[in-house]
Structure formats: structure tokens, C-alpha cells
Design an enzyme around this catalytic site. Structure first.
Site, PDB file in Angstrom:
ATOM      1  N   LYS A   1      10.961  -4.317   2.103  1.00 33.92           N
ATOM      2  CA  LYS A   1      10.049  -3.324   2.692  1.00 33.92           C
ATOM      3  C   LYS A   1       8.682  -3.964   2.874  1.00 33.92           C
ATOM      4  O   LYS A   1       7.923  -4.148   1.930  1.00 33.92           O
ATOM      5  CB  LYS A   1       9.933  -2.085   1.785  1.00 33.92           C
ATOM      6  CG  LYS A   1       9.633  -0.865   2.556  1.00 33.92           C
ATOM      7  CD  LYS A   1       8.299  -0.189   2.562  1.00 33.92           C
ATOM      8  CE  LYS A   1       7.084  -0.357   1.832  1.00 33.92           C
ATOM      9  NZ  LYS A   1       5.900  -0.368   2.727  1.00 33.92           N
TER      10      LYS A   1
ATOM     11  N   GLU B   1       3.232  -9.202  -8.631  1.00 35.56           N
ATOM     12  CA  GLU B   1       2.150 -10.146  -8.355  1.00 35.56           C
ATOM     13  C   GLU B   1       1.002  -9.300  -7.820  1.00 35.56           C
ATOM     14  O   GLU B   1       1.091  -8.772  -6.714  1.00 35.56           O
ATOM     15  CB  GLU B   1       2.635 -11.200  -7.358  1.00 35.56           C
ATOM     16  CG  GLU B   1       1.803 -12.449  -7.379  1.00 35.56           C
ATOM     17  CD  GLU B   1       0.647 -12.351  -6.432  1.00 35.56           C
ATOM     18  OE1 GLU B   1      -0.444 -11.941  -6.887  1.00 35.56           O
ATOM     19  OE2 GLU B   1       0.830 -12.671  -5.260  1.00 35.56           O
TER      20      GLU B   1
ATOM     21  N   CYS C   1      -5.062 -12.525  -2.910  1.00 29.81           N
ATOM     22  CA  CYS C   1      -5.078 -12.167  -4.319  1.00 29.81           C
ATOM     23  C   CYS C   1      -5.776 -13.236  -5.142  1.00 29.81           C
ATOM     24  O   CYS C   1      -6.335 -12.961  -6.187  1.00 29.81           O
ATOM     25  CB  CYS C   1      -3.647 -11.969  -4.804  1.00 29.81           C
ATOM     26  SG  CYS C   1      -2.558 -13.293  -4.312  1.00 29.81           S
TER      27      CYS C   1
ATOM     28  N   GLU D   1     -11.689  -5.709  -7.707  1.00 32.20           N
ATOM     29  CA  GLU D   1     -11.201  -6.526  -6.597  1.00 32.20           C
ATOM     30  C   GLU D   1     -11.634  -5.894  -5.266  1.00 32.20           C
ATOM     31  O   GLU D   1     -11.262  -4.759  -4.960  1.00 32.20           O
ATOM     32  CB  GLU D   1      -9.671  -6.627  -6.647  1.00 32.20           C
ATOM     33  CG  GLU D   1      -9.142  -7.595  -5.606  1.00 32.20           C
ATOM     34  CD  GLU D   1      -7.629  -7.758  -5.655  1.00 32.20           C
ATOM     35  OE1 GLU D   1      -6.922  -6.745  -5.715  1.00 32.20           O
ATOM     36  OE2 GLU D   1      -7.164  -8.914  -5.620  1.00 32.20           O
TER      37      GLU D   1
HETATM   38  P1  NDP Z   1      -0.671  -1.760  -1.732  1.00 30.79           P
HETATM   39  O1  NDP Z   1      -0.584  -2.399  -3.044  1.00 30.79           O
HETATM   40  O2  NDP Z   1      -0.716  -0.268  -1.725  1.00 30.79           O
HETATM   41  O3  NDP Z   1       0.529  -2.237  -0.791  1.00 30.79           O
HETATM   42  C1  NDP Z   1       1.423  -3.282  -1.042  1.00 30.79           C
HETATM   43  C2  NDP Z   1       2.833  -2.877  -0.672  1.00 30.79           C
HETATM   44  O4  NDP Z   1       3.293  -1.904  -1.598  1.00 30.79           O
HETATM   45  C3  NDP Z   1       2.967  -2.221   0.685  1.00 30.79           C
HETATM   46  O5  NDP Z   1       4.213  -2.582   1.252  1.00 30.79           O
HETATM   47  C4  NDP Z   1       2.913  -0.756   0.317  1.00 30.79           C
HETATM   48  O6  NDP Z   1       3.433   0.065   1.309  1.00 30.79           O
HETATM   49  C5  NDP Z   1       3.745  -0.730  -0.929  1.00 30.79           C
HETATM   50  N1  NDP Z   1       3.509   0.399  -1.828  1.00 30.79           N
HETATM   51  C6  NDP Z   1       2.365   1.067  -2.056  1.00 30.79           C
HETATM   52  N2  NDP Z   1       2.547   2.037  -2.980  1.00 30.79           N
HETATM   53  C7  NDP Z   1       3.844   1.959  -3.369  1.00 30.79           C
HETATM   54  C8  NDP Z   1       4.655   2.693  -4.311  1.00 30.79           C
HETATM   55  N3  NDP Z   1       4.144   3.680  -5.042  1.00 30.79           N
HETATM   56  N4  NDP Z   1       5.961   2.353  -4.443  1.00 30.79           N
HETATM   57  C9  NDP Z   1       6.475   1.348  -3.716  1.00 30.79           C
HETATM   58  N5  NDP Z   1       5.767   0.642  -2.807  1.00 30.79           N
HETATM   59  C10 NDP Z   1       4.466   0.920  -2.636  1.00 30.79           C
HETATM   60  O7  NDP Z   1      -1.892  -2.375  -0.975  1.00 30.79           O
HETATM   61  P2  NDP Z   1      -3.037  -1.666  -0.136  1.00 30.79           P
HETATM   62  O8  NDP Z   1      -2.825  -1.962   1.262  1.00 30.79           O
HETATM   63  O9  NDP Z   1      -3.224  -0.225  -0.480  1.00 30.79           O
HETATM   64  O10 NDP Z   1      -4.303  -2.455  -0.689  1.00 30.79           O
HETATM   65  C11 NDP Z   1      -5.025  -1.957  -1.787  1.00 30.79           C
HETATM   66  C12 NDP Z   1      -5.611  -3.092  -2.572  1.00 30.79           C
HETATM   67  O11 NDP Z   1      -4.569  -3.864  -3.150  1.00 30.79           O
HETATM   68  C13 NDP Z   1      -6.387  -4.085  -1.732  1.00 30.79           C
HETATM   69  O12 NDP Z   1      -7.691  -3.653  -1.481  1.00 30.79           O
HETATM   70  C14 NDP Z   1      -6.332  -5.283  -2.614  1.00 30.79           C
HETATM   71  O13 NDP Z   1      -7.327  -5.160  -3.599  1.00 30.79           O
HETATM   72  C15 NDP Z   1      -4.962  -5.206  -3.245  1.00 30.79           C
HETATM   73  N6  NDP Z   1      -3.948  -6.056  -2.570  1.00 30.79           N
HETATM   74  C16 NDP Z   1      -3.489  -7.150  -3.215  1.00 30.79           C
HETATM   75  C17 NDP Z   1      -2.586  -7.997  -2.609  1.00 30.79           C
HETATM   76  C18 NDP Z   1      -2.076  -9.227  -3.277  1.00 30.79           C
HETATM   77  O14 NDP Z   1      -1.711 -10.181  -2.599  1.00 30.79           O
HETATM   78  N7  NDP Z   1      -1.969  -9.241  -4.610  1.00 30.79           N
HETATM   79  C19 NDP Z   1      -2.117  -7.754  -1.248  1.00 30.79           C
HETATM   80  C20 NDP Z   1      -2.594  -6.533  -0.669  1.00 30.79           C
HETATM   81  C21 NDP Z   1      -3.488  -5.742  -1.318  1.00 30.79           C
HETATM   82  P3  NDP Z   1       2.401   0.786   2.316  1.00 30.79           P
HETATM   83  O15 NDP Z   1       1.533  -0.260   2.890  1.00 30.79           O
HETATM   84  O16 NDP Z   1       3.263   1.411   3.277  1.00 30.79           O
HETATM   85  O17 NDP Z   1       1.647   1.766   1.462  1.00 30.79           O
END
Ligand code: NDP
Length: 495
Positions: free
Chosen positions: A178, A253, A287, A388
Site C-alpha cells: 500500500k 521505520e 527521515c 520532526e
Molecule cells: P504517514 O506516516 O501518515 O504515512 C505513511 C504511510 O502510512 C502512508 O502510506 C499512509 O497512508 C499510511 N498510513 C497512515 N496512517 C495509517 C494507519 N493508521 N494504518 C496504516 N497505514 C497508515 O505520513 P504523513 O504523510 O502523514 O506524514 C506525516 C509525518 O510523518 C511527516 O511530516 C514526517 O514527519 C513523517 N514521515 C516520515 C517518513 C519516513 O521516511 N520515516 C516518510 C513520510 C512521513 P496515507 O498517505 O494514505 O495516509
């Protein structure tokens, strides 16, 4: 909306519409204009995808394709990615706004994960154990787990997919992927190559939609054995909670607030480049961003002057241009989040020495651009030093000596990565041991490889990706006991 490219879910080897009959628009971060639409998946789609993956795991061709043949399939997939790398990179740029220079290099490197784990597939050996019982033969088998769910974010979609998919498939599992609803296009294009490589239907399935809808449904599904997630700490915590009730294996991660530590004996020009690469590359949306610059007091002013002068030269613009160094932010919520931190920094009392707002260049049009930004006078307790931001925003924090640097570096809930800039081998080795982070880079930053384990300490995650251990994390160990005794002894006593 007729001109938007419409994607479908890929389930059990077929392209299918979402059960909801609804699609989510995806916009190009450079223009701000929609260009594609992704299926809005729900519980019914999750059930269908997990069933397809479960059927492929338990019946059909996949269970009888041995590890050597799996390795060959993975090498073929790696070759196909290599052939199509530039096309895939362009799709990523269109969807996430990162630089074509960065995504081209990333996609050129992604095949290595499929080659490496393809090679490992038939090298995971069980053992015959020197068991301490008479007339007994005992050996171990390392077996796949079953259906693995891979949930990926929007910043490096196909690289992070490879970190999960390659070890999962090499181990013999099946997968439901996903991608983020903001950047699903590349996963749908990529899975065409999985099919072309010859993986049986259902081994890799791709579904899109919101995390709270289809994401949660996948994580909670009874037939899922493992969830591998990359994303924000809040979402990761929720994934962990949902997976816990089914006792699923989880790897996470998550975020970071990584210290990039510059000592007074550093090679200053290199350290400046290292700090720039840590925070402004990928518009800070990584990240591993080195978002806290810890700089020794004795060189603070000179270093900051050089850093600001270098950062001012960064070319902001079209991510499709090879000259661009800083592109737009990927998503509107992320854009708003970064802008809100400029207000937080003001409230915190930090001094802005570069950027701190939106660029005023009219050529940047409707894109989601923010200026590369540097704050000095930051104390480590300020929100901009603890939270972050996930954007090109650097907090500069002075330190006195080695102990003070380590104390500040470790004073955050995160522990993903860190950088040290020093010419002293004693300092490099000593401080690497004291830093609470899964990665320490010395005189370099943002280096990753399929060979080297990657993952966080503290609240930056659980488990590691890449390296030899990662394939074992997609397997379980079985102990087989065979008695060669002619008689079964007393049945009421433990053997
Ligand atoms: P999310 O952590 O919400 O998204 C990452 C993935 O998880 C997406 O595919 C998202 O789907 C999915 N997801 C979100 N909530 C759930 C859940 N409850 N159960 C299962 N899957 C889920 O990232 P955001 O876009 O909201 O970013 C928020 C913050 O996260 C950023 O500002 C940053 O600080 C951090 N981040 C960190 C990353 C890393 O590489 N470690 C990468 C991206 C963000 P969907 O997008 O459809 O909600």
C-alpha cells in the site's frame, strides 16, 4: 477530469476498480495541478488483496518455486527495473516533486536490492544440531511467514518498496503493498514489471487509498503475518497498536531529529557540504535529515557564515531540470506543516539567518515551495529542535566539548541517524559508540546500501532493513525432531 491518468488496484494478477467506486486525485507538486487518480481502497479491497496473497502463498505455483528459482525471478525483476529506471524516476518526480537528479540516481540503484536478496534466497541455511538426546535427529528450517503488508510513504516510494519487497519475496512470502495515497503511481507502474518478470499472480498485490481506511484494514486483517511500515511516528505507533492485537510481526521505520555534529577539527568545506546534504537535499523530506546542526562554539560563527553563503546558492525550481537543487514539498499538508514551524520558531525565539518563508519567485507558480531555512540561537529544548519538521529547516545548536555534544545529540526521543565531522579517529570511534542512533556517518552523510542494516533506535522504529538480517526478519524458524529409537519411552515424562 477526463484527462487524468486513472489507475486501478492490482490484485491477484488483475487490474480491478475499487469497491467504493471512488478515486483520489494526485497532484504534481511543482505545478499544484492534478494529473492522476488512484483507487480509494476500503475494507473490501483489503480483504480481496489479502485473500489473493494468501491463496498465492498456500496454493498455485509460488510455494513450489524453490529459493534458487525465486532468486532468478528477482534478478530478472532487477534487470527490468534497471531498464525502466529513468521512466520510473520521471513518474516519481511527477508524483512527489523530488529532483530528477535524485530520483534517477535512486532508481538506478534500486535493482541492487533485488539482486542482493535474490542472491541470498538460497543461502539461508538451517542446521543439524548436536542434540543432547540419544537416538534423536534434530534440524532447523527457516520458512517464510505468509502474507506481508508493506506500507510506504511518499518521499522515496520505490526505494522504500525495495527495502521491504526484496527480502520478503526472497524469503518466499507474498505481499500486499500500500503506497501513500499521494504517490501511488510508481507502485502501479512497478508492479507491471513484477508481472513481466514472471512472478505468479497474487504474489505481489498493490492497493491504494487512505491509511485510515485501507491501511488499517490491511494491518488488522487476520491472515496477515507481518507488517512493514515506513512513515511518521504517530502513524507507526497506530500501526503497531493495530498489529499487536493479532500478534503480528512488525517492522517500523519512523521519524528522526538527527544530529549532524561539527567539531572544531573538521575539514570545514566538507562539513559545510555534509550539513547542506543532510538538510536541504530532497527538500529536507527524509527521515534521516540532519535537522539539528550541533557545532562547536569555537568555530560556530565562521561555520554558520560559510553554511549560509553556500545555502544561498541553492537553485530552487523545476524538479525535472537537472540544474535544480531544491524542489517543492511533496504534499499540501506537509507544505502547511513546514510553514507552521516558521511561526513556531518565532515563538521559540530562534534567530532566522536564512529563509523562513515562501520564495517570492513568480516562476515557481502554483508549486508548494518553501525556502531553505536556517535558525541560530536554538536551544535543544525548543520545539524546532525536538519535533520532526520534515522540510528544509535547520536548527543550529552550539556545544562546548565532546561530552556536551553527545548529551545534546541524545536528548531527543528519536534515534535514527547522526553525522560526525572530525579528523580525529579517536573522536570518531569514541563518539560513534555513545550516540543513540541506528546509523552514524563520519565525514559523510545520507549514504545507504543494500548491504548495511538501516533502522532506528528509540522512537525511530523497530527492526532493521537491508543487510543479511533483514531476510531472516521475514522468516520463522522451525525445529524438527526425529527419533530413531526402536521404542517410545515412558510417555508421562518429558523427553
Ligand atoms: P504517514 O506516516 O501518515 O504515512 C505513511 C504511510 O502510512 C502512508 O502510506 C499512509 O497512508 C499510511 N498510513 C497512515 N496512517 C495509517 C494507519 N493508521 N494504518 C496504516 N497505514 C497508515 O505520513 P504523513 O504523510 O502523514 O506524514 C506525516 C509525518 O510523518 C511527516 O511530516 C514526517 O514527519 C513523517 N514521515 C516520515 C517518513 C519516513 O521516511 N520515516 C516518510 C513520510 C512521513 P496515507 O498517505 O494514505 O495516509
Amino acid at each position: 477530469m477526463g484527462s487524468l491518468k486513472r489507475y486501478q488496484h492490482y490484485i491477484g494478477g488483475e487490474w480491478v476498480d475499487p469497491a467504493s467506486g471512488e478515486w483520489i486525485e494526485s497532484s504534481n507538486p511543482y505545478s499544484g495541478q492534478p494529473w492522476a487518480e488512484f483507487p480509494r481502497g476500503n475494507q473490501a479491497d483489503a480483504d480481496r488483496a489479502v485473500e489473493a496473497a494468501y491463496n498465492a502463498f498456500t496454493s498455485g505455483d509460488w510455494p513450489s518455486i524453490g529459493p534458487t528459482a525465486r532468486g532468478a525471478l528477482m534478478r530478472k525483476l532487477g534487470d527490468l527495473i534497471a531498464t525502466n529506471a529513468q521512466e520510473l524516476a520521471k513518474i516519481e518526480v511527477q508524483d512527489n516533486g523530488k529532483l530528477i537528479a535524485e530520483m534517477g540516481a535512486q532508481l538506478g540503484y534500486v535493482p541492487q536490492w533485488y539482486y542482493y536478496y535474490g542472491g541470498l534466497a538460497d543461502k539461508i541455511e538451517g542446521a543439524v544440531l548436536p542434540i543432547d538426546k540419544p537416538d534423536t535427529f534434530n534440524y532447523t528450517l527457516h520458512e517464510p511467514l505468509g502474507v506481508c503488508v508493506a506500507i510506504t510513504p511518499w518521499n522515496s516510494p520505490l526505494l522504500i518498496t525495495a527495502w521491504k519487497l526484496a527480502p520478503a519475496l526472497a524469503a518466499g512470502n507474498t505481499v500486499v503493498l500500500k503506497p501513500s495515497e499521494f504517490t501511488s503511481a510508481s507502485a502501479f507502474e512497478f508492479v507491471k514489471l513484477v508481472e513481466e518478470a514472471g512472478f505468479p499472480p497474487g504474489v505481489v498485490n498493490v492497493v491504494s487509498g487512505y491509511g485510515k481506511e485501507i491501511g488499517e484494514a490491511l494491518v488488522s486483517h487476520d491472515k496477515v503475518a507481518k507488517v512493514s511500515f515506513t512513515g511518521g511516528t504517530m502513524s507507526g505507533t497506530r500501526v503497531n497498536e493495530n498489529a499487536a492485537s493479532g500478534l503480528k510481526k512488525v517492522s517500523l521505520e519512523l521519524g528522526g531529529k538527527s544530529p549532524n555534529i561539527v567539531f572544531d577539527d573538521c575539514e570545514m568545506d566538507n562539513a559545510v557540504k555534509g550539513v547542506i546534504s543532510g538538510i536541504f537535499a530532497a527538500t529536507g523530506q527524509t527521515c534521516i535529515a540532519g535537522s539539528r546542526l550541533l557545532v562547536q562554539e569555537s568555530i560556530h560563527d565562521e561555520f554558520v557564515d560559510k553554511l549560509v553563503a553556500f545555502a544561498k546558492t541553492a537553485q530552487i525550481g523545476d524538479p525535472m531540470s537537472l540544474d535544480t537543487q531544491v524542489g517543492p514539498v511533496t504534499t499540501p499538508p506537509q507544505y502547511e506543516k513546514i510553514l507552521s514551524y516558521f511561526d513556531v520558531a518565532k515563538e521559540d525565539g530562534a534567530e532566522c539567518v536564512l529563509g523562513g518563508g515562501k520564495p517570492d519567485d513568480p516562476a515557481l507558480g502554483g508549486g508548494w515551495f518553501v525556502q531553505p531555512t536556517i535558525y541560530t540561537g536554538v536551544s535543544n529544548s525548543m520545539r524546532i529542535a525536538q519535533e520532526e519538521i520534515f522540510g528544509p529547516v535547520l536548527s543550529v545548536i552550539p556545544f562546548k566539548d565532546d561530552n556536551h555534544a553527545v548529551e545534546i545529540a541524545n536528548d531527543v526521543v528519536y534515534g535514527l541517524a547522526s553525522g560526525l565531522w572530525t579528523q580525529s579517529i579517536r573522536r570518531a570511534i569514541g563518539i560513534s559508540k555513545l550516540i543513540q542512533a541506528g546509523t552514524v556517518w563520519v565525514n559523510t552523510y545520507r549514504a545507504v546500501s543494500f548491504v548495511s542494516p538501516f533502522g532506528g533506535y528509540k522512537r525511530s522504529g523497530l527492526g532493521k532493513e537491508s543487510g543479511q538480517q533483514a531476510i531472516k526478519d521475514y522468516m520463522q524458524t522451525k525445529s524438527v525432531w526425529i527419533s530413531t529409537a526402536t521404542e517410545v519411552p515412558n510417555p508421562f515424562v518429558i523427553r
